[in-house]
Design an enzyme around this catalytic site. Structure first.
Site, short mmCIF file in Angstrom:
data_model
loop_
_atom_site.label_atom_id
_atom_site.label_comp_id
_atom_site.label_asym_id
_atom_site.label_seq_id
_atom_site.Cartn_x
_atom_site.Cartn_y
_atom_site.Cartn_z
N ARG A 45 9.05 -5.42 31.59
CA ARG A 45 7.66 -5.27 32.01
C ARG A 45 7.47 -3.95 32.75
O ARG A 45 6.52 -3.24 32.55
CB ARG A 45 7.33 -6.42 32.97
CG ARG A 45 6.11 -7.19 32.62
CD ARG A 45 5.94 -8.38 33.51
NE ARG A 45 7.13 -8.73 34.27
CZ ARG A 45 7.24 -9.80 35.02
NH1 ARG A 45 6.24 -10.64 35.11
NH2 ARG A 45 8.35 -10.07 35.69
N LYS A 102 14.65 -21.97 26.52
CA LYS A 102 14.53 -23.42 26.24
C LYS A 102 13.08 -23.86 26.07
O LYS A 102 12.77 -24.68 25.22
CB LYS A 102 15.21 -24.24 27.34
CG LYS A 102 14.54 -24.16 28.70
CD LYS A 102 15.52 -24.03 29.82
CE LYS A 102 15.53 -22.63 30.36
NZ LYS A 102 16.41 -22.38 31.44
N GLU A 126 22.19 -20.86 21.79
CA GLU A 126 23.19 -21.61 22.59
C GLU A 126 22.87 -21.57 24.09
O GLU A 126 23.04 -22.57 24.80
CB GLU A 126 24.58 -21.02 22.33
CG GLU A 126 25.71 -21.73 23.05
CD GLU A 126 25.93 -23.14 22.54
OE1 GLU A 126 26.30 -23.31 21.39
OE2 GLU A 126 25.72 -24.09 23.33
N GLU A 187 14.28 -21.85 42.80
CA GLU A 187 13.32 -20.76 42.64
C GLU A 187 12.24 -20.86 43.72
O GLU A 187 12.04 -21.94 44.30
CB GLU A 187 12.62 -20.90 41.28
CG GLU A 187 13.53 -20.94 40.10
CD GLU A 187 13.79 -19.56 39.52
OE1 GLU A 187 12.97 -18.66 39.76
OE2 GLU A 187 14.82 -19.41 38.85
N ASP A 198 12.23 -28.42 33.02
CA ASP A 198 13.36 -27.66 32.46
C ASP A 198 14.31 -28.62 31.74
O ASP A 198 14.71 -28.37 30.59
CB ASP A 198 14.07 -26.93 33.62
CG ASP A 198 15.34 -26.24 33.19
OD1 ASP A 198 15.27 -25.09 32.75
OD2 ASP A 198 16.42 -26.87 33.28
N LYS A 202 15.33 -29.04 27.57
CA LYS A 202 16.72 -29.08 27.09
C LYS A 202 17.00 -30.39 26.36
O LYS A 202 17.69 -30.41 25.33
CB LYS A 202 17.68 -28.89 28.27
CG LYS A 202 17.59 -27.50 28.87
CD LYS A 202 18.27 -27.42 30.21
CE LYS A 202 18.25 -26.00 30.76
NZ LYS A 202 18.70 -25.93 32.16
N GLY A 299 23.13 -18.94 35.60
CA GLY A 299 23.69 -17.73 36.20
C GLY A 299 23.76 -16.64 35.17
O GLY A 299 23.92 -16.90 33.97
N1 NAP Z 1 18.89 -17.21 34.86
C1 NAP Z 1 19.65 -18.16 34.33
O1 NAP Z 1 20.60 -18.63 34.95
C2 NAP Z 1 19.34 -18.69 32.95
C3 NAP Z 1 20.18 -19.67 32.39
C4 NAP Z 1 19.93 -20.14 31.10
C5 NAP Z 1 18.84 -19.66 30.41
N2 NAP Z 1 18.02 -18.74 31.00
C6 NAP Z 1 16.87 -18.27 30.24
O2 NAP Z 1 17.00 -16.88 30.01
C7 NAP Z 1 15.71 -16.28 30.00
C8 NAP Z 1 15.68 -15.14 31.02
O3 NAP Z 1 15.96 -15.65 32.30
P1 NAP Z 1 16.23 -14.67 33.55
O4 NAP Z 1 16.66 -15.54 34.66
O5 NAP Z 1 17.10 -13.54 33.15
O6 NAP Z 1 14.75 -14.12 33.84
P2 NAP Z 1 14.31 -12.93 34.80
O7 NAP Z 1 15.41 -12.57 35.73
O8 NAP Z 1 13.00 -13.32 35.37
O9 NAP Z 1 14.10 -11.71 33.79
C9 NAP Z 1 13.05 -11.66 32.90
C10 NAP Z 1 13.00 -10.28 32.26
O10 NAP Z 1 11.96 -10.27 31.28
C11 NAP Z 1 11.16 -9.11 31.48
N3 NAP Z 1 9.80 -9.42 31.03
C12 NAP Z 1 8.94 -10.35 31.52
N4 NAP Z 1 7.80 -10.37 30.81
C13 NAP Z 1 7.94 -9.42 29.86
C14 NAP Z 1 7.11 -8.93 28.82
N5 NAP Z 1 5.88 -9.45 28.63
N6 NAP Z 1 7.57 -7.94 28.02
C15 NAP Z 1 8.81 -7.41 28.21
N7 NAP Z 1 9.65 -7.84 29.18
C16 NAP Z 1 9.22 -8.83 29.99
C17 NAP Z 1 11.22 -8.80 32.95
O11 NAP Z 1 10.91 -7.44 33.14
P3 NAP Z 1 10.85 -6.79 34.63
O12 NAP Z 1 12.27 -6.87 35.13
O13 NAP Z 1 10.45 -5.39 34.43
O14 NAP Z 1 9.93 -7.63 35.41
C18 NAP Z 1 12.70 -9.16 33.24
O15 NAP Z 1 13.51 -8.04 32.97
C19 NAP Z 1 14.73 -17.42 30.25
O16 NAP Z 1 14.29 -17.95 29.02
C20 NAP Z 1 15.56 -18.44 30.96
O17 NAP Z 1 15.07 -19.76 30.81
C21 NAP Z 1 18.25 -18.23 32.24
#
Ligand code: NAP
Length: 425
Positions: A45, A102, A126, A187, A198, A202, A299
């Site tokens: 973003r 998910k 996955e 969060e 969530d 899943k 994570g």
């Molecule tokens: N975190 C975990 O432990 C975890 C575990 C399993 C699955 N997941 C899944 O993995 C995914 C990402 O999670 P995360 O924790 O990494 O999220 P995050 O830390 O919030 O990162 C989201 C990223 O997406 C970017 N973004 C948001 N809206 C956008 C748009 N419209 N266009 C382009 N980029 C955009 C953000 O950009 P900016 O940085 O510039 O804001 C950021 O870099 C989610 O689906 C989540 O459910 C996460």
């Protein structure tokens, strides 16, 4: 060898680790895939906020990056739109997709698979369930020759952390949630976790794959943990049980029942020992018997491991030909409403300590055809407590029983009502 060009959408908690692993393991990945895996661009973003990744790769134009000359799109943004449109565009253009999302898979999985089928692209996800734990691939591939009957697991680390902490400290839900937020386990807006959304997403994904049918998040009966009290925890402990937020997917005849709710399980059950932010999923299959999958469910680095595993699979398919598994929804099972799902209840009541109380309570159970498995009565000076555990009965009958029991003159308070899982009914 022509490199496999990857578009990375999102560079937050997970995306940053994907970038790191792609860089650190470039040599090994190229050897495993049979061609170099090259990061073609990273869509975020706010590109100016990402100082740790090469500037020339960053863009705010995710659609432009997807439309560019890339072979695979890795999506770690999250949420429904604009991601749904971006991934449909990628798949329709024959670009394989790896996603950790998910919410999107649980809502629009069928649509995404249809787009993948039309163009012959791969769709892997996955990381969307249970982070690093290899779970979807074993269900989709290793168990493809078996008949899965039940999947039961702890698939949300935040709620598991909170319930584990309540069990250990005796603190109430509100205090424990505050502490979890302070320590970074919850969060700023914990709704998706604590209200079970969530886990429901899943559960929908797990049920769809396990039972070869299509289940969406809206089909999942969902209860979160905010109503779990210290009294529930104490009641569970007294009976040698603990409380977990469980995702349960069951095949019942020609229907599938999928639910997420807190439940008491025996402390001796393998899921009872799953503490803190860990995930574990228990799978029962007719031929294989019982299997358990355990590990880090979230994570950046654990989740990136699952993403990279998928990336290697789709990149290999690009290099050597072949396709990953398609959607398998041929069974087209009906969704069984929660009222018809057989569960067991634990009830803890404060009652007047006088003759006939137990008989009046038991009569309500009999009236609803709910059979009692165990009763314990403890008298005090002017009131007493009554603990009842039922045999399995339809959820609707159990609910009506609880409602009617709560209205009995001899019942001062219903202290705790909780489903019981993980033991013979
Ligand atoms: N975190 C975990 O432990 C975890 C575990 C399993 C699955 N997941 C899944 O993995 C995914 C990402 O999670 P995360 O924790 O990494 O999220 P995050 O830390 O919030 O990162 C989201 C990223 O997406 C970017 N973004 C948001 N809206 C956008 C748009 N419209 N266009 C382009 N980029 C955009 C953000 O950009 P900016 O940085 O510039 O804001 C950021 O870099 C989610 O689906 C989540 O459910 C996460």
């Amino acid at each position: 060898m022509k490199p496999i060009r990857v578009a990375l959408l999102g560079c937050g908690t997970v995306g940053t680790e994907v970038v790191r692993l792609l860089d650190e393991q470039a040599g090994d990945l190229a050897a495993r895939v049979g061609a170099p895996v090259e990061l073609a661009g990273i869509a975020v973003r706010r590109p100016d906020r990402h100082r740790d990744v090469p500037r020339h790769l960053l863009t705010a134009d995710a659609a432009g990056l997807v439309a560019s000359d890339v072979d695979v799109v890795v999506e770690v943004i999250g949420g429904i739109e604009p991601v749904r449109t971006l991934l449909l565009d990628a798949l329709r253009a024959g670009k394989s997709v790896v996603s950790a999302n998910k919410a999107l898979l649980a809502e629009s999985g069928g649509e995404l698979f249809a787009a993948a089928d039309e163009s012959g692209a791969d769709l892997y996800f996955e990381a969307a369930v249970a982070g690093a734990i290899p779970l979807l691939r074993p269900l989709r591939e290793s168990l493809a020759g078996d008949r899965i009957t039940r999947v039961m697991g702890i698939v949300n680390g935040t709620t598991n952390y909170i319930l584990s902490a309540m069990d250990e400290t005796g603190a109430n839900y509100g205090e424990t949630l505050e502490e979890a937020s302070r320590l970074g386990y919850a969060e700023a807006d914990p709704t998706a976790d604590v209200d079970g959304y969530d886990a429901a997403s899943k559960a929908a994904i797990l049920a769809s794959i396990a039972f070869h049918t299509r289940v969406t998040a809206g089909d999942v009966h969902r209860e979160g943990i905010s109503a779990v009290t210290s009294a529930d925890i104490v009641a569970a402990r007294t009976l040698g049980r603990t409380i977990k937020l469980l995702a349960i997917c069951e095949r019942v005849d020609d229907s599938v029942a999928v639910r997420v709710h807190p439940a008491m399980i025996p402390r001796s059950h393998p899921l009872a020992g799953v503490g803190g932010a860990f995930n574990a999923v228990f799978v029962e299959a007719e031929a294989a018997g019982q299997l358990m999958f355990y590990g880090q469910g979230a994570g950046g680095s654990p989740t990136a491991s699952a993403v990279l595993g998928d990336l290697v699979a789709v990149a290999r398919n690009k290099v050597h030909g072949g396709r990953g598994p398609r959607e398998s929804a041929y069974a087209a099972l009906e969704i069984r409403p929660i009222g018809q799902v057989e569960t067991r209840y634990h009830l803890s009541l404060d009652v007047a300590d006088k003759a006939g109380v137990l008989a009046s309570v038991a009569a309500v159970f009999a009236e609803h055809d709910v059979s009692i498995a165990a009763v314990r009565q403890e008298g005090r000076t002017d009131d007493a407590s009554l603990v009842i555990v039922t045999h399995a009965a339809p959820d609707a009958a159990l609910r009506s029983t609880v409602d009617k029991v709560a209205g009995l003159p001899a019942v001062r308070e219903v202290v705790s009502v909780m489903r019981v899982e993980g033991e013979e009914s």
